[in-house]
Design a protein around this motif. Structure first.
Motif, PDB file in Angstrom:
ATOM      1  N   PHE A  25       0.821  -1.203   0.000  1.00 42.27           N
ATOM      2  CA  PHE A  25       0.000   0.000   0.000  1.00 42.27           C
ATOM      3  C   PHE A  25       0.860   1.261   0.000  1.00 42.27           C
ATOM      4  CE2 PHE A  25      -2.721  -3.260   2.010  1.00 42.27           C
ATOM      5  CZ  PHE A  25      -3.721  -3.287   1.062  1.00 42.27           C
ATOM      6  N   GLU A  26       0.227   2.372  -0.313  1.00 43.70           N
ATOM      7  CA  GLU A  26       0.920   3.656  -0.487  1.00 43.70           C
ATOM      8  C   GLU A  26       1.597   4.163   0.786  1.00 43.70           C
ATOM      9  OE1 GLU A  26      -0.199   8.268  -1.661  1.00 43.70           O
ATOM     10  OE2 GLU A  26      -1.750   6.728  -1.734  1.00 43.70           O
ATOM     11  N   HIS A  27       0.957   4.001   1.912  1.00 44.07           N
ATOM     12  CA  HIS A  27       1.476   4.531   3.174  1.00 44.07           C
ATOM     13  C   HIS A  27       2.334   3.453   3.829  1.00 44.07           C
ATOM     14  CE1 HIS A  27      -1.383   7.683   2.416  1.00 44.07           C
ATOM     15  NE2 HIS A  27      -2.317   6.756   2.262  1.00 44.07           N
ATOM     16  N   GLN A  28       3.608   3.795   4.120  1.00 43.84           N
ATOM     17  CA  GLN A  28       4.561   2.785   4.578  1.00 43.84           C
ATOM     18  C   GLN A  28       5.395   3.296   5.747  1.00 43.84           C
ATOM     19  OE1 GLN A  28       6.929   1.870   1.126  1.00 43.84           O
ATOM     20  NE2 GLN A  28       5.152   1.333  -0.094  1.00 43.84           N
ATOM     21  N   VAL A  29       5.735   2.367   6.629  1.00 44.37           N
ATOM     22  CA  VAL A  29       6.633   2.668   7.744  1.00 44.37           C
ATOM     23  C   VAL A  29       7.715   1.597   7.772  1.00 44.37           C
ATOM     24  CG1 VAL A  29       6.849   2.850  10.255  1.00 44.37           C
ATOM     25  CG2 VAL A  29       4.820   3.750   9.125  1.00 44.37           C
ATOM     26  N   PHE A  30       8.975   2.024   7.766  1.00 40.72           N
ATOM     27  CA  PHE A  30      10.096   1.096   7.947  1.00 40.72           C
ATOM     28  C   PHE A  30      10.407   1.025   9.430  1.00 40.72           C
ATOM     29  CE2 PHE A  30      14.651   0.152   8.336  1.00 40.72           C
ATOM     30  CZ  PHE A  30      14.705  -1.047   7.636  1.00 40.72           C
ATOM     31  N   VAL A  31      10.401  -0.185   9.974  1.00 38.56           N
ATOM     32  CA  VAL A  31      10.725  -0.427  11.382  1.00 38.56           C
ATOM     33  C   VAL A  31      12.105  -1.079  11.391  1.00 38.56           C
ATOM     34  CG1 VAL A  31      10.036  -1.652  13.478  1.00 38.56           C
ATOM     35  CG2 VAL A  31       8.285  -0.750  11.925  1.00 38.56           C
ATOM     36  N   PRO A  32      13.133  -0.385  11.911  1.00 36.42           N
ATOM     37  CA  PRO A  32      14.499  -0.904  11.835  1.00 36.42           C
ATOM     38  C   PRO A  32      14.815  -1.983  12.875  1.00 36.42           C
ATOM     39  CG  PRO A  32      14.527   1.217  12.906  1.00 36.42           C
ATOM     40  CD  PRO A  32      13.099   0.959  12.478  1.00 36.42           C
ATOM     41  N   HIS A  33      13.825  -2.740  13.248  1.00 39.80           N
ATOM     42  CA  HIS A  33      13.972  -3.818  14.229  1.00 39.80           C
ATOM     43  C   HIS A  33      13.470  -5.112  13.580  1.00 39.80           C
ATOM     44  CE1 HIS A  33      14.632  -0.694  17.241  1.00 39.80           C
ATOM     45  NE2 HIS A  33      13.573  -0.087  16.740  1.00 39.80           N
ATOM     46  N   PRO A  34      14.362  -5.897  12.960  1.00 42.45           N
ATOM     47  CA  PRO A  34      13.906  -7.060  12.200  1.00 42.45           C
ATOM     48  C   PRO A  34      13.227  -8.140  13.036  1.00 42.45           C
ATOM     49  CG  PRO A  34      16.313  -6.979  12.269  1.00 42.45           C
ATOM     50  CD  PRO A  34      15.814  -5.727  12.897  1.00 42.45           C
ATOM     51  N   TYR A  35      13.467  -8.166  14.327  1.00 48.19           N
ATOM     52  CA  TYR A  35      12.899  -9.231  15.153  1.00 48.19           C
ATOM     53  C   TYR A  35      11.808  -8.744  16.093  1.00 48.19           C
ATOM     54  CZ  TYR A  35      16.979 -11.520  13.283  1.00 48.19           C
ATOM     55  OH  TYR A  35      17.917 -12.022  12.424  1.00 48.19           O
ATOM     56  N   ALA A  36      11.403  -7.496  15.989  1.00 48.41           N
ATOM     57  CA  ALA A  36      10.332  -6.975  16.839  1.00 48.41           C
ATOM     58  C   ALA A  36       9.015  -7.646  16.453  1.00 48.41           C
ATOM     59  CB  ALA A  36      10.212  -5.467  16.680  1.00 48.41           C
ATOM     60  N   ILE A  37       8.205  -7.927  17.441  1.00 51.11           N
ATOM     61  CA  ILE A  37       6.883  -8.487  17.178  1.00 51.11           C
ATOM     62  C   ILE A  37       5.938  -7.331  16.872  1.00 51.11           C
ATOM     63  CG2 ILE A  37       4.924  -9.718  18.173  1.00 51.11           C
ATOM     64  CD1 ILE A  37       7.026 -11.290  19.841  1.00 51.11           C
ATOM     65  N   ILE A  38       5.340  -7.382  15.688  1.00 52.19           N
ATOM     66  CA  ILE A  38       4.385  -6.354  15.273  1.00 52.19           C
ATOM     67  C   ILE A  38       3.026  -7.032  15.145  1.00 52.19           C
ATOM     68  CG2 ILE A  38       3.755  -4.705  13.485  1.00 52.19           C
ATOM     69  CD1 ILE A  38       6.733  -4.449  12.808  1.00 52.19           C
ATOM     70  N   ASP A  39       2.149  -6.768  16.110  1.00 49.73           N
ATOM     71  CA  ASP A  39       0.813  -7.367  16.119  1.00 49.73           C
ATOM     72  C   ASP A  39      -0.185  -6.307  15.667  1.00 49.73           C
ATOM     73  OD1 ASP A  39      -1.509  -8.765  16.492  1.00 49.73           O
ATOM     74  OD2 ASP A  39      -1.107  -9.292  18.586  1.00 49.73           O
ATOM     75  N   LEU A  40      -0.474  -6.297  14.381  1.00 52.29           N
ATOM     76  CA  LEU A  40      -1.370  -5.286  13.816  1.00 52.29           C
ATOM     77  C   LEU A  40      -2.812  -5.474  14.265  1.00 52.29           C
ATOM     78  CD1 LEU A  40       0.165  -5.235  10.238  1.00 52.29           C
ATOM     79  CD2 LEU A  40       0.423  -3.488  12.017  1.00 52.29           C
ATOM     80  N   ASP A  41      -3.215  -6.698  14.578  1.00 52.09           N
ATOM     81  CA  ASP A  41      -4.598  -6.964  14.984  1.00 52.09           C
ATOM     82  C   ASP A  41      -4.988  -6.212  16.258  1.00 52.09           C
ATOM     83  OD1 ASP A  41      -4.979  -8.645  12.799  1.00 52.09           O
ATOM     84  OD2 ASP A  41      -4.411 -10.441  13.932  1.00 52.09           O
ATOM     85  N   VAL A  42      -4.081  -6.110  17.213  1.00 49.14           N
ATOM     86  CA  VAL A  42      -4.423  -5.458  18.477  1.00 49.14           C
ATOM     87  C   VAL A  42      -4.560  -3.946  18.336  1.00 49.14           C
ATOM     88  CG1 VAL A  42      -3.369  -7.287  19.856  1.00 49.14           C
ATOM     89  CG2 VAL A  42      -2.052  -5.242  19.319  1.00 49.14           C
ATOM     90  N   MET A  43      -4.069  -3.382  17.246  1.00 43.95           N
ATOM     91  CA  MET A  43      -4.154  -1.926  17.046  1.00 43.95           C
ATOM     92  C   MET A  43      -5.509  -1.488  16.493  1.00 43.95           C
ATOM     93  SD  MET A  43      -0.409  -0.886  15.741  1.00 43.95           S
ATOM     94  CE  MET A  43       1.038  -1.373  16.645  1.00 43.95           C
ATOM     95  N   GLU A  44      -6.329  -2.453  16.085  1.00 44.33           N
ATOM     96  CA  GLU A  44      -7.677  -2.171  15.583  1.00 44.33           C
ATOM     97  C   GLU A  44      -7.665  -1.076  14.520  1.00 44.33           C
ATOM     98  OE1 GLU A  44      -9.968  -1.437  19.134  1.00 44.33           O
ATOM     99  OE2 GLU A  44     -10.065  -3.578  19.589  1.00 44.33           O
ATOM    100  N   LEU A  45      -6.885  -1.315  13.471  1.00 49.39           N
ATOM    101  CA  LEU A  45      -6.783  -0.362  12.375  1.00 49.39           C
ATOM    102  C   LEU A  45      -8.001  -0.500  11.461  1.00 49.39           C
ATOM    103  CD1 LEU A  45      -3.005  -0.979  11.677  1.00 49.39           C
ATOM    104  CD2 LEU A  45      -4.016   0.887  12.999  1.00 49.39           C
TER     105      LEU A  45
END
Length: 84
Positions: A25-45
């Protein structure tokens, strides 16, 4: 089956098997932590999102890229996400 990579002008992306779609998608964020857990479901986007393992081509830095269908979801992610 091997996961196909996606190359953009900025990143080489490795799709997460949890993605419902493979869209970048057009809107992007680079997270410089390759092993961080990113749980998008809990953010209720509100819109669709995708998560990728990523290599930033400008400096070959490894991390993760989250892409968002909606700019408001990107802002909410940036506000809520803290690497573990």
């Amino acid at each position: 089956m091997a996961t196909q990579t996606i190359q953009t002008d900025l990143y080489k992306l490795y799709p997460s098997p949890r993605n419902a779609v493979r869209d970048v998608f057009e809107h992007q964020v680079f997270v410089p932590h390759p092993y961080a857990i990113i749980d998008l479901d809990v953010m209720e986007l509100a819109g669709k999102t995708t998560l990728f393992g990523a290599c930033r081509l400008s400096d070959m830095k490894m991390g993760q890229v989250v892409t968002f269908e909606l700019a408001s979801d990107q802002a909410k992610f940036e506000r809520l996400f803290t690497p573990d």
